[in-house]
Design a protein around this motif. Structure first.
Motif, mmCIF file in Angstrom:
data_model
loop_
_atom_site.group_PDB
_atom_site.id
_atom_site.type_symbol
_atom_site.label_atom_id
_atom_site.label_comp_id
_atom_site.label_asym_id
_atom_site.label_seq_id
_atom_site.Cartn_x
_atom_site.Cartn_y
_atom_site.Cartn_z
ATOM 1 N N TYR A 1 60.394 3.216 17.246
ATOM 2 C CA TYR A 1 61.389 4.285 17.209
ATOM 3 C C TYR A 1 62.764 3.741 16.820
ATOM 4 C CZ TYR A 1 58.404 7.953 19.202
ATOM 5 O OH TYR A 1 57.447 8.897 19.401
ATOM 6 N N GLU B 1 76.859 0.307 21.100
ATOM 7 C CA GLU B 1 75.790 0.827 20.245
ATOM 8 C C GLU B 1 75.678 0.014 18.955
ATOM 9 O OE1 GLU B 1 74.648 4.894 17.732
ATOM 10 O OE2 GLU B 1 76.350 4.896 19.134
ATOM 11 N N ARG C 1 68.359 10.744 14.816
ATOM 12 C CA ARG C 1 68.712 11.091 16.197
ATOM 13 C C ARG C 1 67.474 11.385 17.038
ATOM 14 N NH1 ARG C 1 72.858 13.579 13.216
ATOM 15 N NH2 ARG C 1 71.738 15.565 13.154
ATOM 16 N N HIS C 2 66.498 12.034 16.435
ATOM 17 C CA HIS C 2 65.254 12.335 17.155
ATOM 18 C C HIS C 2 64.543 11.038 17.554
ATOM 19 C CE1 HIS C 2 61.737 14.677 18.321
ATOM 20 N NE2 HIS C 2 60.995 13.824 17.636
ATOM 21 N N LYS D 1 64.902 5.004 13.703
ATOM 22 C CA LYS D 1 66.276 5.460 13.886
ATOM 23 C C LYS D 1 67.226 4.738 12.945
ATOM 24 C CE LYS D 1 70.394 4.687 16.306
ATOM 25 N NZ LYS D 1 71.194 3.501 16.627
ATOM 26 N N SER E 1 58.827 1.565 21.500
ATOM 27 C CA SER E 1 60.285 1.669 21.498
ATOM 28 C C SER E 1 60.873 0.984 20.270
ATOM 29 C CB SER E 1 60.853 1.037 22.768
ATOM 30 O OG SER E 1 62.266 1.009 22.738
ATOM 31 N N ASP F 1 65.925 8.150 18.006
ATOM 32 C CA ASP F 1 66.718 7.486 19.039
ATOM 33 C C ASP F 1 66.486 8.130 20.405
ATOM 34 O OD1 ASP F 1 68.594 5.497 19.793
ATOM 35 O OD2 ASP F 1 70.186 6.986 19.845
ATOM 36 N N SER F 2 66.393 9.452 20.438
ATOM 37 C CA SER F 2 66.114 10.147 21.704
ATOM 38 C C SER F 2 64.740 9.768 22.233
ATOM 39 C CB SER F 2 66.190 11.665 21.507
ATOM 40 O OG SER F 2 67.499 12.061 21.144
ATOM 41 N N ALA F 3 63.785 9.664 21.321
ATOM 42 C CA ALA F 3 62.436 9.267 21.736
ATOM 43 C C ALA F 3 62.431 7.845 22.286
ATOM 44 C CB ALA F 3 61.483 9.382 20.548
ATOM 45 N N ARG F 4 63.191 6.959 21.640
ATOM 46 C CA ARG F 4 63.273 5.577 22.127
ATOM 47 C C ARG F 4 63.879 5.529 23.529
ATOM 48 N NH1 ARG F 4 67.256 1.934 22.447
ATOM 49 N NH2 ARG F 4 68.708 3.330 21.368
ATOM 50 N N GLU F 5 64.944 6.288 23.736
ATOM 51 C CA GLU F 5 65.576 6.306 25.056
ATOM 52 C C GLU F 5 64.629 6.848 26.116
ATOM 53 O OE1 GLU F 5 69.163 8.524 24.612
ATOM 54 O OE2 GLU F 5 70.259 6.870 23.659
ATOM 55 N N ARG F 6 63.824 7.843 25.751
ATOM 56 C CA ARG F 6 62.862 8.383 26.711
ATOM 57 C C ARG F 6 61.770 7.370 27.042
ATOM 58 N NH1 ARG F 6 58.913 13.678 26.055
ATOM 59 N NH2 ARG F 6 58.156 13.652 28.205
#
Length: 595
Positions: free
Chosen positions: A70, A289, A30-31, A74, A67, A33-38
């Motif tokens: 990450y 997703e 999850r971390h 993920k 990206s 994935d959050s980094a990729r989205e950012r």
């Protein structure tokens, strides 16, 4: 590989530690994935929108690589999490069985030996004598075996066999403890064998989930990840797949998905993205997703093939990937994707679960998952969504390529429509099941041969699930003689035919498209597949449509008017009418006289 897990290790196993480890891998996933989205949103998106220099382009390229890194982390961490969690889940049953057997042995005063055999005491008297029945050792089925003293049966000791009595008969009075000890030994053996099989299966999957130093995330990497997904799904998590309700209705699948925990949902997406992404009844955001994961795997697989079909599908998938990578309003969701047949792709602009208005457009003749689909066919869904958005922001427009549309040599047959209609009905039932509005407005749109599929679906049973309106564009016929047969009421069936569209003028006896179907009559108002939808006899509302560009002479190909219904520049009146119907404003459509 054979597992060497012992019953003592199984007894002492702390499943909570495995679950905690799985959750830690999940947190890492999850971390990442959050980094990729950012990276994609705040960093890459900001630079791409505001900067145009060479250095900015270089930065965007590096951020895209970051990206991808990450994304890889993920995905792989998610697979490890699912595998470790699955290991804990599957080991719970044999561990419980073992503990129950050990407790029973302790309660009876039996000794459990290192190899899992059971020592039991003497008990009872031989019939007709004062001789004690001796104790012994019982071995489980498939358990360890003492070949030096096997006893009266293979692998068992202590089942006393007395001699003959005074009357010459065999004396039979075995130790009453034996059967109890044998049952416990069998249960220990079965629990251990089950745990060893599970351990070996999961160990093999976990050994595969590793990467070397200096990894570059490229096409080959994603092909390896696809293989990892298959391995985990096949070997490590078969119990998960067995619980997927394939035989349920989309509504039943929605209820199944809703009762899963967030952790379980993540496991299903990680292990079976291709299944979950194409499962009607699963929410749209979840399908999107899962299918974004599958898309990368499909692209990687197709890059390894060298034939016309694979090259065409690869171009289509890469075109879809490019569109997904670009910001869009309404947002783009990938509701289905696959490489079977001529390719599968279901794309939505807007979320069909949250939108009050949802349309699902079925393309026709010659449509396949290729570059033209990604560029032109998908654009039609976007054009419809933008048009409907003017009347109601809560609108979503879908293009559904869930069947093999015929080529020019097969278009004279109804078989492709008949094969595809059940899948379309299932998809629409899923749209109805997952929509969060109390009374959503759903429109089925059929273009070209796709109108025959929509008509076939509508004439089956109670009609297309959830459909309020049906729109037929450039139709060679629906297989129906009147609009009433489409099960939405003739006032909710709309048809358009551009003056320069030759497809909607096809007579039943045309020799261009092959032999005439047996059910077609030669009455006036007939088209190739039944009565002409814009004819007076059919009874639909004929919506206004411009003539469209001339065939060939316009310089836009043989049938430019046939493909222009959704385009506000090429056929503004038709595009506007489609938008109004989709947005629930059919009362405001512009009409013209039927043929």
């Amino acid at each position: 590989m054979v597992s060497t897990i012992t019953w003592q290790q199984l007894r002492d196993l702390k499943l909570s530690e495995l679950s905690d480890a799985a959750e830690a891998w999940g947190a890492a996933s999850r971390h990442a994935d959050s980094a990729r989205e950012r990276v994609d949103g705040e960093m890459n998106g900001g630079i791409a929108k505001t900067q145009e220099s060479e250095s900015a382009r270089a930065a965007v390229k590096r951020l895209k690589r970051l990206s991808e890194n990450y994304h890889y982390i993920k995905t792989e961490c998610g697979l490890i999490r699912g595998t470790v969690d699955g290991l804990a889940t599957e080991l719970a049953a044999p561990r419980k069985s073992l503990h129950e057997a050990l407790n029973d042995a302790a309660a009876l005063g039996y000794t459990v030996n290192e190899n899992g055999s059971i020592d039991y005491p003497a008990g009872g008297k031989l019939e007709g004598t004062s001789e004690d029945v001796p104790g012994g050792t019982a071995y489980g089925q498939n358990g360890h075996f003492d070949s030096s003293n096997p006893g009266p049966s293979s692998g068992e000791k202590g089942l006393y066999q007395p001699g003959l009595g005074e009357d010459g008969r065999q004396l039979k009075s075995p130790n009453p403890h034996y059967s109890k000890a044998k049952d416990i030994a069998d249960r220990i053996s079965h629990a251990l064998l089950s745990a060893q099989e599970i351990d070996a299966r999961y160990s093999g999957s976990l050994r595969k989930l590793k990467s070397g130093p200096g990894l570059i995330v490229d096409t080959k990497t994603w092909a390896d990840v696809a293989s990892d997904v298959d391995t985990v799904g096949l070997n490590a998590l078969p119990y998960l797949k067995s619980h997927i309700p394939f035989d349920e209705s989309p509504g039943g699948r929605k209820r199944w998905w809703d009762q899963l925990t967030e952790r379980q949902r993540e496991e299903y997406i990680a292990a079976f993205p291709g299944v979950i992404g194409n499962l009607d009844g699963v929410p749209a955001a979840t399908r999107d997703e899962a299918n974004r994961e599958s898309l990368k795997f499909l692209i990687a697989d197709l890059k390894g093939e060298d034939n016309d079909r694979s090259r065409g599908q690869l171009e289509g998938l890469m075109g879809i990937q490019k569109k997904l990578d670009e910001p869009s309003n309404p947002p783009m969701l990938l509701l289905g994707v696959g490489s079977e047949g001529n390719g599968r792709a279901i794309v939505s602009y807007g979320n069909p679960d949250t939108s009050r208005n949802v349309s699902s457009y079925v393309p026709g003749l010659g449509t396949a998952l290729d570059a033209d689909f990604a560029d032109d066919t998908v654009r039609r869904a976007f054009q419809t969504a933008k048009g409907a958005y003017k009347y109601d922001h809560s609108s979503a427009s879908i293009v559904w390529l869930g069947y093999d549309a015929p080529g020019i040599m097969e278009v004279g047959s109804t078989s492709d429509a008949e094969k595809g209609a059940p899948a379309y009905r299932e998809f629409m039932a899923g749209i109805e099941a997952t929509n969060e509005n109390e009374d959503p407005h759903i429109t089925a749109i059929g273009h070209s041969y796709g109108s025959l599929l929509v008509g076939t679906a509508a004439r089956s049973g109670d009609g297309i699930p959830g459909a309020d309106d049906i729109v037929l564009l450039g139709s060679p016929g629906t297989g129906a003689q009147t609009a009433d047969e489409l099960n939405v009421g003739r006032g909710h069936v709309f048809a358009a035919s551009a003056g320069n569209d030759p497809v909607s003028w096809l007579p039943p006896a045309t020799s261009l498209l092959g032999p005439v179907p047996a059910f077609v009559n030669f009455d006036d108002g007939e088209n190739y597949f039944g009565r002409d939808p814009v004819s007076k006899e059919f009874g639909a509302t004929r919506i206004e449509s411009g003539d469209g560009p001339l065939p060939v002479l316009s310089g836009e190909g043989a049938t430019p008017a046939h493909s222009g219904y959704f385009d506000s520049e090429r056929n503004p009146s038709a595009a506007e009418n489609i938008a109004r119907i989709v947005a629930g404003r059919s009362d405001a459509v512009m009409t013209e006289e039927p043929r």
